[in-house]
Scaffold this motif. Structure first.
Motif, mmCIF file in Angstrom:
data_model
loop_
_atom_site.group_PDB
_atom_site.id
_atom_site.type_symbol
_atom_site.label_atom_id
_atom_site.label_comp_id
_atom_site.label_asym_id
_atom_site.label_seq_id
_atom_site.Cartn_x
_atom_site.Cartn_y
_atom_site.Cartn_z
ATOM 1 N N ASP A 1 35.664 84.787 -9.645
ATOM 2 C CA ASP A 1 36.285 84.089 -8.512
ATOM 3 C C ASP A 1 35.972 84.795 -7.204
ATOM 4 O OD1 ASP A 1 37.590 82.039 -9.973
ATOM 5 O OD2 ASP A 1 39.052 83.506 -10.647
ATOM 6 N N ILE B 1 30.702 82.095 -3.951
ATOM 7 C CA ILE B 1 31.579 83.181 -4.397
ATOM 8 C C ILE B 1 31.883 84.120 -3.223
ATOM 9 C CG2 ILE B 1 31.791 85.161 -5.959
ATOM 10 C CD1 ILE B 1 29.868 83.692 -7.861
ATOM 11 N N LEU C 1 40.995 83.859 -1.560
ATOM 12 C CA LEU C 1 41.148 82.922 -2.666
ATOM 13 C C LEU C 1 41.951 81.693 -2.243
ATOM 14 C CD1 LEU C 1 41.775 85.361 -5.651
ATOM 15 C CD2 LEU C 1 39.683 84.122 -5.089
ATOM 16 N N LYS D 1 39.645 79.553 -0.238
ATOM 17 C CA LYS D 1 38.734 78.874 -1.164
ATOM 18 C C LYS D 1 39.406 77.641 -1.764
ATOM 19 C CE LYS D 1 35.998 79.956 -5.306
ATOM 20 N NZ LYS D 1 35.700 81.020 -6.291
ATOM 21 N N LYS D 2 40.694 77.780 -2.070
ATOM 22 C CA LYS D 2 41.463 76.657 -2.620
ATOM 23 C C LYS D 2 41.574 75.525 -1.606
ATOM 24 C CE LYS D 2 46.001 75.605 -4.624
ATOM 25 N NZ LYS D 2 47.337 76.167 -4.963
ATOM 26 N N ALA E 1 33.440 74.541 -9.149
ATOM 27 C CA ALA E 1 33.907 75.658 -8.324
ATOM 28 C C ALA E 1 34.218 75.218 -6.896
ATOM 29 C CB ALA E 1 32.854 76.772 -8.310
#
Length: 221
Positions: free
Chosen positions: A10, A39, A82, A85-86, A151
């Motif tokens: 992740d 990534i 993270l 990214k969501k 992803a």
């Protein structure tokens, strides 16, 4: 890099000073490869050299943390990346264009999805579409193609194609009300009216016929 051929993390946290390949080169290779460019990468260093920091940013690093650091700082930065990214997944999933975003990594991922949307548009009425041809045209093998789309959007390529076709069907029903439901479902690549109507109702909570009739009534009023 070898490990990422089999499984994508992740997020990557790397020191800059490493033997064989330093962190800057690792970051550059991760971000330059279409398979892994999404990534996030955090670079750690004890060096105060501003040139290294600038190079890290040019190579696509998402964060740069100088040693010594408080572990809470690293955890907080990781959580923020993270979460970002969501949020991007949600934006990508509904097809919001991000080409004007100044973030290099977002532009790279957006370029990948723009190519995917372009391929879906070209094959809108193709009822016998082989998704593997999309992978080949995006220069990925089947596994990496599915992993990359998942992803970025949290959806499989098949789910993305279904959503895209249903949105196009809804647009046709509104913008070209003279078209019948039968014409629309064939124009958007569905093989049967029953299957199309079922999926359409799941997404828009009404049948294609009623959706079209409602748009006609709105245009008349």
């Amino acid at each position: 890099m070898d490990a990422m051929e089999d499984q994508w993390p992740d997020l990557v946290i790397s020191d800059i000073q490493m033997p064989i390949m330093n962190g800057l080169e690792l970051c550059k290779r991760i971000k330059a490869d279409i398979k892994t460019s999404h990534i996030p990468v955090i670079l750690l260093t004890a060096l105060n050299d501003i040139e290294n920091q600038i190079q890290g940013i040019k190579d696509g690093a998402d964060a740069y943390i100088k040693k010594p650091f408080d572990a809470r700082q690293l955890v907080a930065r990781t959580e923020a990346l993270l979460e970002n990214k969501k949020r991007l997944r949600e934006r990508f999933k509904i097809g919001i264009p991000l080409t004007k975003d100044n973030n290099l990594n977002i532009r790279n991922d957006n370029a990948f999805l723009e190519k995917l949307y372009h391929l879906m548009a070209q094959n809108l009425d193709n009822q016998n579409l082989d998704m593997d041809q999309f992978a080949r045209q995006l220069y990925l093998n089947r596994t990496h193609f599915y992993q990359k789309v998942k992803a970025l959007t949290d959806k499989t390529p098949f789910e993305m194609l279904k959503m895209y076709r249903l949105k196009k069907a809804a647009e046709l029903l509104v913008e070209q009300p003279e078209l019948s439901v039968n014409e629309v479902y064939t124009m958007t690549g569905f093989k049967s009216r029953t299957h199309f109507s079922k999926l359409f109702k799941e997404m828009y909570h009404t049948t294609p016929g009623k959706y079209s009739a409602k748009s006609k009534d709105s245009n008349i009023s």
